[in-house]
Structures are given as structure tokens and as C-alpha cells.
Design an enzyme around this catalytic site. Structure first.
Site, PDB file in Angstrom:
ATOM      1  CB  CYS A 215      50.006  50.144  40.324  1.00 24.64           C
ATOM      2  SG  CYS A 215      49.333  49.272  38.899  1.00 24.64           S
TER       3      CYS A 215
ATOM      4  CB  CYS B 234      50.236  45.619  40.623  1.00 27.52           C
ATOM      5  SG  CYS B 234      49.310  46.758  42.016  1.00 27.52           S
TER       6      CYS B 234
ATOM      7  CB  CYS C   9      63.682  44.546  34.233  1.00 30.59           C
ATOM      8  SG  CYS C   9      63.803  45.050  32.422  1.00 30.59           S
TER       9      CYS C   9
HETATM   10 ZN   LIG Z   1      48.014  48.031  40.400  1.00 32.59          ZN
END
Ligand SMILES: [Zn+2]
Length: 136
Positions: free
Chosen positions: A51, A99, A123
Site C-alpha cells: 500500500c 487497503c 484492478c
Molecule cells: Zn494502506
């Protein structure tokens, strides 16, 4: 390079100072980068995609495949790393992925397109993730 729980920003203003304007627009305002513009669209380098906001591990390069849609596509995510939220904006019924750790927008997930045996396509905006190549 992952933020610890206590280092995670609590407000959008805190995110805004940590991220570039384009990162903020995509990650925190659920924006979408233009197709074929992201840095990882055609990347084959082995490694783990983290992330970009908090550093959590999200996707593995083994699960990345060529979808020819203009965004990095993965047919699987690291278990528990992403959460799915139904998204009915733009008059479409889609499933948004974020996330699971910091709630930042990653992209959308689609099923039943037949790209891979798992038949799932995460995606993902390149700008939502950062590749850490496998050492060696
Ligand atoms: Zn994150």
C-alpha cells in the site's frame, strides 16, 4: 517500510501532507488514474506490492496478469489485506477495494470475466501501490 499503528494518520489533513496531490486524489478520494499511465501496468518484476499510503503488503507479483485493461491486474490478494465495499457511483454496480489497514482506495474488483482460472480481477491503480522487488 510500513507505518506502525500509532503512526497511521487519523485525519484526511494528515494524509494530505504525507501524500502527493495525485496520490491523495486516488488513495483518499477514490480517484482513478488514467489507463496505461501507471508505472506498474506492464511490470513483470517479481516482488510484493505494498500500500503506498501505509506500507501494508497487498498483492504478489505471482498473481499479476496481463488484462490489457490499462491498469495493473491481480487475480488474488494477500489474505486479509484488502477489503471490498460495494460502490454504486457513476451509475454502475461495482465493488471497490481498499487497503484493510488504512482504508485507502486501491481500485475495483471484477468477477466472471474469464481472464484466469481464479476468474477474479483486482484492478488496481499503480499509484495506490509500491512494488518492493524480491531481493536477489
Ligand atoms: Zn494502506
Amino acid at each position: 517500510m510500513s507505518l506502525s499503528e500509532s503512526e497511521l494518520p487519523r485525519t484526511e489533513e494528515e494524509w494530505r501532507v504525507r501524500l502527493s496531490p495525485e496520490e491523495f486524489r486516488v488513495l483518499r478520494e477514490a480517484g482513478t488514474e488514467r489507463p496505461w499511465t501507471g508505472e506498474y501496468v506492464e511490470t513483470k518484476t517479481p516482488g510484493v506490492y505494498h500500500c503506498r499510503a501505509c506500507g501494508a503488503e497487498l498483492f504478489r507479483s505471482e498473481d499479476k496478469f496481463d488484462s490489457h485493461c490499462g491498469w495493473p491486474s491481480f487475480d488474488d490478494a494477500i489474505p486479509g489485506a484488502v477489503k471490498e465495499i460495494s460502490d454504486n457511483t457513476l451509475g454502475m454496480r461495482r465493488t471497490e477495494i481498499r487497503c484493510a489497514r488504512c482504508d485507502s482506495h486501491l481500485g475495483h474488483v471484477f468477477e466472471g470475466e474469464g481472464f484466469t482460472p481464479k476468474d477474479i480481477r483486482h484492478c488496481v491503480n499503480s499509484i495506490s501501490v509500491r512494488l518492493e522487488p524480491t531481493q536477489g
